[in-house]
Design a protein around this motif. Structure first.
Motif, PDB file in Angstrom:
ATOM      1  N   ARG A  80     -11.362   0.283  -1.942  1.00 52.84           N
ATOM      2  CA  ARG A  80     -11.352   0.737  -3.327  1.00 52.84           C
ATOM      3  C   ARG A  80     -11.693  -0.413  -4.280  1.00 52.84           C
ATOM      4  NH1 ARG A  80      -9.572   5.192  -6.404  1.00 52.84           N
ATOM      5  NH2 ARG A  80     -10.396   4.757  -8.488  1.00 52.84           N
ATOM      6  N   ALA A  81     -11.180  -1.605  -3.983  1.00 47.28           N
ATOM      7  CA  ALA A  81     -11.440  -2.764  -4.845  1.00 47.28           C
ATOM      8  C   ALA A  81     -12.931  -3.119  -4.844  1.00 47.28           C
ATOM      9  CB  ALA A  81     -10.612  -3.959  -4.386  1.00 47.28           C
ATOM     10  N   PRO A 108      -8.127 -12.620  -5.606  1.00 44.08           N
ATOM     11  CA  PRO A 108      -8.257 -13.871  -6.371  1.00 44.08           C
ATOM     12  C   PRO A 108      -9.601 -14.562  -6.154  1.00 44.08           C
ATOM     13  CG  PRO A 108      -6.767 -14.160  -4.506  1.00 44.08           C
ATOM     14  CD  PRO A 108      -7.060 -12.698  -4.596  1.00 44.08           C
ATOM     15  N   TYR A 109     -10.241 -14.273  -4.988  1.00 42.48           N
ATOM     16  CA  TYR A 109     -11.513 -14.935  -4.697  1.00 42.48           C
ATOM     17  C   TYR A 109     -12.614 -13.905  -4.427  1.00 42.48           C
ATOM     18  CZ  TYR A 109      -8.295 -18.821  -4.115  1.00 42.48           C
ATOM     19  OH  TYR A 109      -7.312 -19.763  -4.322  1.00 42.48           O
ATOM     20  N   ALA A 110     -12.669 -12.892  -5.261  1.00 38.83           N
ATOM     21  CA  ALA A 110     -13.684 -11.842  -5.091  1.00 38.83           C
ATOM     22  C   ALA A 110     -15.079 -12.435  -5.268  1.00 38.83           C
ATOM     23  CB  ALA A 110     -13.456 -10.740  -6.115  1.00 38.83           C
ATOM     24  N   SER A 166      -4.430   2.080  -5.076  1.00 38.48           N
ATOM     25  CA  SER A 166      -4.794   1.065  -6.071  1.00 38.48           C
ATOM     26  C   SER A 166      -5.617  -0.032  -5.412  1.00 38.48           C
ATOM     27  CB  SER A 166      -3.538   0.448  -6.687  1.00 38.48           C
ATOM     28  OG  SER A 166      -2.782   1.441  -7.345  1.00 38.48           O
ATOM     29  N   PRO A 167      -6.562  -0.621  -6.131  1.00 35.95           N
ATOM     30  CA  PRO A 167      -7.370  -1.707  -5.565  1.00 35.95           C
ATOM     31  C   PRO A 167      -6.515  -2.912  -5.217  1.00 35.95           C
ATOM     32  CG  PRO A 167      -8.319  -0.868  -7.612  1.00 35.95           C
ATOM     33  CD  PRO A 167      -6.954  -0.279  -7.504  1.00 35.95           C
ATOM     34  N   GLY A 178     -16.219 -11.015   1.329  1.00 34.38           N
ATOM     35  CA  GLY A 178     -15.675 -11.843   0.254  1.00 34.38           C
ATOM     36  C   GLY A 178     -14.243 -11.505  -0.092  1.00 34.38           C
ATOM     37  N   TYR A 179     -13.804 -10.255   0.193  1.00 38.34           N
ATOM     38  CA  TYR A 179     -12.452  -9.822  -0.154  1.00 38.34           C
ATOM     39  C   TYR A 179     -11.420 -10.183   0.908  1.00 38.34           C
ATOM     40  CZ  TYR A 179     -13.336  -7.230  -4.447  1.00 38.34           C
ATOM     41  OH  TYR A 179     -13.619  -6.886  -5.749  1.00 38.34           O
TER      42      TYR A 179
END
Length: 724
Positions: A642-643, A718-720, A713-714, A615-616
Motif C-alpha cells: 500500500r505504501a 524512513p528511507y523510501a 495503512s501504509p 527500496g522499502y
C-alpha cells in the motif's frame, strides 16, 4: 644544513599542509560565505605557497578552475612566480589560457592583484614564444571578467593593446572602419579621472578614420545642400547611390534632409522652401519605392527554385521532387520551404539522389570555412538561414522562444531540457575565443576576427538551431562523412513516426527511396534521420519532446512517444549498498530511469513496482533474504504494498498538478483555430504528456483497488526511494 631525516620530515609536513589547503579549496568554494572564509585562509598561507611554489603544479590537477577559481588562482600565481624556460612556456600558456577562460569572475575579483599578476605573466610568456596572437583572446576574456562594467579601463588594457598591435589584430588595419569607429568611440568616452595618452591617441585616430570612412561623399552632399540648388542636390545623391546605398542609408539620407527642410535657414525664401520640401518628399517617396523594389528583387532571388537550380547546376541529377512554400505564422519571417512530389510516386521509387559533392561533411568542408557570397555553399547557407530551423509546422525550436513563450511548457520536463540546451549553446559560444586562438589554422580566412565580437550570441544561437535541425546521421560510412548536411534533407522533409523511408548513403550519393505512394504535390515524409548529439546517435524513432526541441513540431500520432520517470535508492539508507547490489543483479541502477511509452503505461508501472519495493525493505533479515534469492521480487507485506502504490499515485498526481492547464482546457485551446502557433505545439506536447501520466495514475489506482484489504495503512518508510 638539516640532517636528511629532518629534511624529509619538513618536506612531508609541507606537502601535508598543501594537501590540506587543497581540501579547503575543494570544500569551501560552493557559496559566497565559504569563498570569503577560504580567501582568509589563503591569505594566511601565502608564505607557505610561495616557499613551495616549485611543488605546486601537480596539485592544480585536483582543482576545477570553474568551481575552485580563487584557490586555483592563488596556487597558479605561486607556480608562475619563478622564471620559466622557453621550453616550458607553451605548456604554461595553455594552462593559464584555460584558467582565464573558465574561472568565475565573482571569485577572482576577490584577489584582483593576483589575477592581474597571472595575466601579465601570461602576456610575458606569449611574448617569449613570439606568438602575440595567442594572448589576444584570453586577455580579452580576462579583462571582461575583471571589469565591473564594460566602460571601465583596467590595468590589463595596456598589455591587451600591446598584444593586439604586435599581432596586427585591430580593425583599422583590416579596413573595417565602422567597427574601428565603434571601438575608438568606446575608448574616447570611457570614464577617466584625467586625460591620458591612450584617450588622446584614440581621439586622433577616431577623427582620421571618420574622415576616411564618411568624409568625402558627405562633405560634397553638404556643399550641394548649402548652395541651395535642388537639382544639384538631387543629381549628386543619384550619382552616388552606391555610396549611400546599403538601402537604409539612402532612406536615412533623404529622411535627414526632410527633417532639416522643415527648419531651413531664413536665407531661403518661402517659395524656395516650399519647392524644396516638395522635391525632397518626392525623392523620399522614390527612395521608398527603391527599397520596395529591392525587397521584391530579393524575394525573387530567394524563390524556392533557387536552391534546387543551384543543385542541378552543380551535379544533381533529374529527380522527382519540387520545393514548395508554406506561409509562416510569423510575419517577420519568410515562408518555409518543403519537399513535395513533382509527380505521382510509388513505394520504392527514388525521390532524389544528392551527389556527395553537394553534401556538407567534415571531410568536405573542414579547412574551407568561406561563408560569403563567393562561397560555393552560399545558396545552401542562404536556405538554412531562411528556414531558421523551422519544421513542418513553421514554428521555431523552443530554444529561440522568449521567456513568456517558454511558459507554455510549464510542468513539462521539456522546459528544463530547453534551458539546459540553451546553457550548453552559451558554453559553446564562450569557448569560441579559446578555440580561435588555440586552433587558428581553422580560421585562417579570418585571422583577426575574435568570434564573440564578430558574431553576437543571438546570431550564434540561431545558427546553432538552424544546423541542429538539419544534421543527418548516415550509416555505413566513414566517421568523417557520418554527420552530414544534405540539401533537400531535413527540415525540408516532413517527419512521420510510422514512416520507414530515410536518407541513405549509396555509392557517390545520398538518396531517398520512398516507402509509400504519393500524389504530385504531396509533402515527402521520412523517419528520424538526425543524430542528436545531446541524447543519442542513429536513425531511430524519437519522442515528441525531442521533435519539438530539434524541429519545432509535435507528431500527435507518434507511436514512439514516451515520458520518463526517474527513481533512486535513498543513499542515507544503512542498507543502501546491499540494495544497490541487488538492483544491479537485476539489471537496474541505483538511479534508474523508467521509460513510459504511450499505450504501455500499465507495463511501465508494473516494471517500477519491484524496484520501489526493494527500496522499502527495512528489516535486515528481510534484506538478507532478498540478497540470497535470485529473482527480482521482494517479500511484500500488505502495508508495504500500500505504501509503494500510495507513493507512486502521489507522484503522478504531483506531476499532473504541475502543469498550468488540465486536459479539458488543452482540448479547448486546440479547438481555437487562431491559437498562437507556438502555444499550439506546446499545448499538443503537454496534452500528450498528461495523457500518459493520467494513464499511469489510473493503472496505479486500479492496483490499489485490487488490494485484498483496502483498510491497511501504509508502512512507515524512513528511507523510501525518491521519485522525480
Amino acid at each position: 644544513m638539516l640532517p636528511l631525516s629532518c629534511q624529509s620530515s619538513t618536506l612531508w609536513l609541507s606537502l601535508n599542509l598543501i594537501f590540506l589547503h587543497i581540501l579547503h579549496i575543494q570544500g569551501l568554494s560552493s557559496s559566497a560565505d565559504d569563498v570569503t572564509h577560504l580567501h582568509g585562509l589563503l591569505k594566511q598561507s601565502e608564505e607557505l605557497l610561495q616557499s613551495e611554489s616549485t611543488r605546486l603544479a601537480p596539485f592544480l590537477a585536483e582543482l576545477d578552475p570553474s568551481k575552485h577559481s580563487l584557490g586555483y588562482l592563488y596556487i597558479l600565481e605561486a607556480c608562475t612566480a619563478a622564471p620559466n624556460a622557453k621550453e616550458q612556456a607553451n605548456e604554461l600558456v595553455l594552462s593559464i589560457a584555460r584558467f582565464l577562460n573558465d574561472c568565475a569572475a565573482e571569485q577572482i575579483r576577490l584577489a584582483p592583484d593576483k589575477f592581474v599578476s597571472v595575466c601579465k605573466r601570461f602576456k610575458d610568456q606569449v611574448m617569449l614564444l613570439e606568438t602575440p596572437m595567442r594572448g589576444v583572446a584570453p586577455l580579452l576574456t580576462a579583462i571582461r571578467k575583471l571589469q565591473p562594467s564594460s566602460e571601465h579601463l583596467t590595468s590589463l588594457h595596456p598589455d591587451f593593446l600591446l598584444l593586439c598591435l604586435l599581432a596586427k589584430c585591430y580593425k583599422t588595419g583590416q579596413k573595417r572602419y565602422r567597427k574601428a569607429l565603434e571601438l575608438l568611440h568606446n575608448v574616447v568616452t570611457a570614464p577617466m579621472s584625467t586625460i591620458n595618452a591612450i584617450a588622446v591617441e584614440a581621439y586622433k585616430k577616431y577623427i582620421l578614420i571618420s574622415l576616411i570612412h564618411l568624409g568625402q561623399p558627405y562633405i560634397e552632399l553638404v556643399t550641394c545642400y548649402v548652395n541651395g540648388k535642388i537639382s544639384e542636390l538631387e543629381a549628386y545623391v543619384q550619382a552616388n547611390r552606391e555610396i549611400f546605398e546599403i538601402v537604409s542609408l539612402l532612406y536615412l539620407t533623404f529622411s535627414l534632409l526632410l527633417s532639416e527642410a522643415l527648419d531651413l535657414p531664413n536665407r531661403f525664401g518661402l517659395e524656395t522652401r516650399t519647392r524644396l520640401r516638395v522635391r525632397i518628399r518626392l525623392s523620399l517617396e522614390r527612395a521608398k519605392e527603391d527599397v520596395k523594389s529591392l525587397e521584391v528583387l530579393n524575394k525573387k532571388q530567394d524563390e524556392f527554385g533557387d536552391l534546387k537550380s543551384w543543385m542541378h547546376k552543380n551535379g544533381l541529377p533529374p529527380c522527382k521532387v519540387v520545393l514548395k512554400e508554406r506561409t509562416s505564422h510569423d510575419s517577420k519571417h519568410s515562408p518555409i520551404h518543403y519537399v513535395a512530389a513533382s509527380e505521382d510516386l510509388q513505394a520504392g521509387d527514388v525521390a532524389f539522389s544528392v551527389p556527395n559533392s553537394l553534401v556538407v561533411t567534415l571531410e568536405r568542408v573542414l579547412g574551407n570555412e568561406n561563408i560569403g557570397k563567393k562561397s560555393f555553399w552560399y545558396p545552401y547557407i542562404k536556405e538554412l538561414d531562411r528556414q531558421r530551423g523551422r519544421g513542418q509546422q513553421a514554428v521555431e525550436s523552443p530554444i529561440l522562444w522568449t521567456e513568456t513563450e517558454l511558459a507554455y511548457l510549464t510542468g513539462s520536463p521539456t522546459k528544463d531540457e530547453v534551458l539546459e540546451r540553451a546553457e550548453g549553446i552559451k558554453r559553446e559560444y564562450n569557448e569560441l575565443d579559446t578555440v580561435w586562438f588555440m586552433a587558428g589554422s581553422l580560421f585562417q580566412q579570418y585571422p583577426y576576427d575574435i568570434p564573440t565580437e564578430a558574431f553576437p550570441f543571438e546570431i550564434f544561437k540561431q545558427a546553432f538551431v538552424a544546423v541542429q535541425s538539419c544534421v543527418v546521421h548516415l550509416q555505413k560510412v566513414s566517421l568523417a562523412r557520418r554527420f552530414a548536411l544534405v540539401p533537400l534533407g531535413p527540415p525540408l522533409l516532413a517527419y512521420k513516426s510510422n514512416c520507414r523511408a530515410m536518407l541513405t548513403a549509396v555509392d557517390g550519393a545520398v538518396q531517398l527511396v520512398v516507402d509509400r505512394p504519393y500524389k504530385a504535390g504531396e509533402s515527402i515524409v521520412v523517419c528520424e534521420v538526425k543524430a542528436d548529439s545531446y541524447f543519442r546517435c542513429g536513425p531511430q524513432p524519437i519522442q515528441n519532446s525531442k521533435l519539438l526541441l530539434n524541429y519545432g513540431f509535435v507528431d500527435e500520432d507518434n507511436a514512439y512517444d514516451r515520458i520518463v520517470v526517474e527513481a533512486a535508492l535513498n543513499t542515507e539508507d544503512p542498507q543502501y549498498q546491499d540494495k544497490r547490489m541487488v538492483a544491479q543483479r537485476n539489471g537496474k541502477l541505483s538511479v534508474q530511469v523508467f521509460h513510459v511509452s504511450v499505450g504501455k503505461e500499465k507495463e511501465a508501472v508494473a516494471d517500477m513496482l519491484p524496484y520501489l519495493q526493494l527500496g522499502y525493505v527495512s528489516d535486515p533479515s528481510e534484506m538478507q533474504s532478498v540478497i540470497s534469492s535470485q529473482g527480482p521480487i521482494c517479500p511484500v507485506s500488505p502495508c508495504m504494498e500500500r505504501a509503494v502504490l500510495d507513493q507512486l499515485a502521489g507522484y503522478f498526481n504531483t506531476r499532473l498538478a504541475g502543469y498550468a492547464t488540465t486536459l479539458s482546457e488543452d482540448d479547448s485551446l486546440l479547438a481555437d483555430i487562431d491559437l498562437d502557433p507556438k502555444k499550439r505545439v506546446a499545448t499538443q506536447l503537454v496534452r500528450l504528456e498528461k495523457k500518459m501520466l493520467s494513464a499511469c495514475l489510473r493503472a496505479t489506482v486500479d492496483l490499489i483497488k485490487q488490494l485484498p484489504d483496502s483498510t491497511v495503512s501504509p508502512c512507515p518508510a524512513p528511507y523510501a526511494p525518491k521519485l522525480r
